[in-house]
Enzyme design. Structure first.
Site, PDB file in Angstrom:
ATOM      1  N   LYS A 109     -13.463  -0.500   7.278  1.00 11.28           N
ATOM      2  CA  LYS A 109     -14.056  -1.591   5.886  1.00 11.28           C
ATOM      3  C   LYS A 109     -14.939  -2.374   6.343  1.00 11.28           C
ATOM      4  O   LYS A 109     -16.168  -2.625   5.534  1.00 11.28           O
ATOM      5  CB  LYS A 109     -13.041  -1.738   5.362  1.00 11.28           C
ATOM      6  CG  LYS A 109     -11.335  -1.758   5.579  1.00 11.28           C
ATOM      7  CD  LYS A 109     -11.674  -0.530   4.208  1.00 11.28           C
ATOM      8  CE  LYS A 109      -9.871  -0.386   4.259  1.00 11.28           C
ATOM      9  NZ  LYS A 109      -9.733   1.080   3.197  1.00 11.28           N
ATOM     10  N   ASP A 131      -1.010  -5.860   9.661  1.00  7.48           N
ATOM     11  CA  ASP A 131      -1.241  -4.138   9.153  1.00  7.48           C
ATOM     12  C   ASP A 131      -2.256  -5.604   8.677  1.00  7.48           C
ATOM     13  O   ASP A 131      -2.974  -5.696   7.387  1.00  7.48           O
ATOM     14  CB  ASP A 131      -0.685  -3.680   8.128  1.00  7.48           C
ATOM     15  CG  ASP A 131      -1.579  -2.849   7.976  1.00  7.48           C
ATOM     16  OD1 ASP A 131      -2.619  -2.405   8.885  1.00  7.48           O
ATOM     17  OD2 ASP A 131      -1.590  -1.485   6.603  1.00  7.48           O
ATOM     18  N   TRP A 179       1.241  -1.462   0.276  1.00 11.54           N
ATOM     19  CA  TRP A 179       0.237  -0.148   0.020  1.00 11.54           C
ATOM     20  C   TRP A 179       0.686   1.217   0.359  1.00 11.54           C
ATOM     21  O   TRP A 179       1.560   1.851   0.709  1.00 11.54           O
ATOM     22  CB  TRP A 179      -0.686   0.140   1.191  1.00 11.54           C
ATOM     23  CG  TRP A 179      -2.199   1.029   1.275  1.00 11.54           C
ATOM     24  CD1 TRP A 179      -2.572   1.849   1.251  1.00 11.54           C
ATOM     25  CD2 TRP A 179      -2.025   1.590   2.634  1.00 11.54           C
ATOM     26  NE1 TRP A 179      -3.550   2.303   1.140  1.00 11.54           N
ATOM     27  CE2 TRP A 179      -3.478   2.812   2.822  1.00 11.54           C
ATOM     28  CE3 TRP A 179      -1.947   1.659   4.205  1.00 11.54           C
ATOM     29  CZ2 TRP A 179      -3.565   3.310   3.338  1.00 11.54           C
ATOM     30  CZ3 TRP A 179      -2.053   2.317   4.891  1.00 11.54           C
ATOM     31  CH2 TRP A 179      -3.280   3.508   4.068  1.00 11.54           C
TER      32      TRP A 179
END
Ligand code: LMR
Length: 394
Positions: free
Chosen positions: A241, A206, A125
């Site tokens: 999310k 993560d 990311w």
């Protein structure tokens, strides 16, 4: 005083979202930022969240300061979600989303553990780079994804991890790898954990998409295997999310320590970092999640809403890859079908991504990361046709 400042480089993901909002094309499609849209193209307000929020409103609670680290209830709920259990070895604090947990973890490693470097997957990311560099760490990579075969560079990954200095920090994605959607299998995780343990590395996991891969429990395989070891490690998690609470900025940082005493000291260090940075966390999102997880019925409702989101993404993967297959695409559409989580690393190159944006108003993050929930029954044919067009051999 400010005359020397130059224009800043826009964030590659957020600026794409801004461009999408400005775009007036009637058929525009947002396959950029990691956001879940439902089948009608809306960001959902989950029913379980709505009910929890209504109950909060009825209680008419005053807006008091929470503890610096967030409430103990939320911390224990995070531990149960991630590990299936709570243990005194774990120090958990509330964070400003998953990104806030990463920054807090980075500050902790810099200021309390004297770490100056981190190793992240190639690719990862884009904001991992920004967050860790911003915290003063040098960012290095370990091999991860092979763009030619569309698979993992697993042996090369293990080789690099095996060669890192003792105590080196390694960032890993337990599920739904961002941006590739390519995850390790349980046996590959065991091999990685073996190396982490043997080389005495410091893993930082993560997990921003728990529940979007194979399921809430399944997606935590690596974390639960780690807890069985004696190792120290960090975990950042996010509710953006999986509870669709993007704007509430709710997540957690959990540090797994050798003993309960160490965990208490680590929590103290994290509280110091939080207090001198933003004092204490916001409360609305955490109160929603606390009541949602504490109530058996609401929790079940949330789990089934999450399953619906996961299944809809899978259906979109199947629809798009089938359409590309039928159209005789030169793109390896099996990746789109088989990768996990919100993203697919499609293999579309920068030029094709740019063509999709400028000719069709279809937005992907370069180079070729597609956020699948932006697809629905109304736009999947349009996107399929556009991809067939931009990938057609000249
Ligand atoms: C993404 O990767 O698109 C998401 O994690 C959202 C973000 O903040 O970049």
């Amino acid at each position: 005083m400010f005359a020397h400042l130059q224009p800043s480089t826009p964030d590659p993901i957020m600026s794409l979202m801004e461009a999408y909002i400005q775009d007036t094309h009637p058929q525009k499609v947002n396959l950029g930022i990691g956001l879940y849209y439902d089948g009608s193209g809306n960001i959902p307000l989950l029913q379980a969240v709505h009910i929890a929020e209504q109950r909060l409103l009825e209680q008419q609670r005053p807006h008091a300061y929470p503890p610096i680290e967030g409430t103990g209830l939320l911390a224990s709920q995070i531990q149960t979600l991630l590990f299936g259990e709570q243990t005194p070895r774990l120090a958990t604090v509330q964070s400003l989303g998953g990104s806030g947990a990463l920054k807090l973890g980075a500050d902790f490693m810099y200021h309390y553990l004297a770490r100056r470097e981190i190793w992240v997957s190639d690719p990862t990311w884009a904001n991992h780079w920004a967050i860790f560099e911003g915290a003063g760490l040098k960012v290095n990579t370990y091999p991860y994804f092979d763009d030619i075969s569309g698979g993992l560079r697993f042996d090369a990954m293990l080789d690099t991890l095996s060669s890192l200095p003792e105590g080196a920090v390694v960032l890993l994605h337990p599920c739904c790898h961002n941006p590739t959607g390519t995850d390790l299998s349980p046996s590959q995780w065991r091999a990685v954990i073996d190396v982490l343990q043997r080389r005495r590395l410091l893993p930082f996991f993560d997990i921003a998409y728990q529940g979007f891969g194979d399921g809430l429990e399944e997606d935590c395989y690596a974390l639960r295997e780690m807890l069985k070891t004696e190792m120290d490690f960090l975990v950042s998690n996010s509710f953006s999310k999986n509870v669709a609470l993007y704007g509430q900025r709710l997540g957690g940082l959990t540090v797994c320590c050798g003993t309960a005493k160490e965990a208490a000291h680590v929590k103290g260090a994290l509280k110091t970092l939080i207090r001198r940075s933003y004092s204490c966390p916001p409360t609305h999102g955490s109160q929603i999640v606390e009541s949602l997880l504490a109530d058996t019925q609401l929790r079940q409702m949330w789990i089934s809403e999450l399953a619906t989101m996961r299944q809809r993404i899978k259906q979109m993967r199947v629809s798009l890859s089938a359409g590309l297959e039928q159209g005789g695409s030169t793109l390896d559409y099996t990746r789109i079908r088989d990768q996990k989580g919100m993203f697919s690393y499609t293999g579309l190159n920068e030029q094709q991504v740019s063509q999709l944006r400028h000719q069709y108003s279809i937005y992907l993050v370069a180079p070729g990361r597609m956020c699948l929930p932006g697809l629905n029954q109304h736009n999947v044919d349009y996107v399929t046709a556009a991809i067939l067009d931009v990938t057609r051999p000249a």
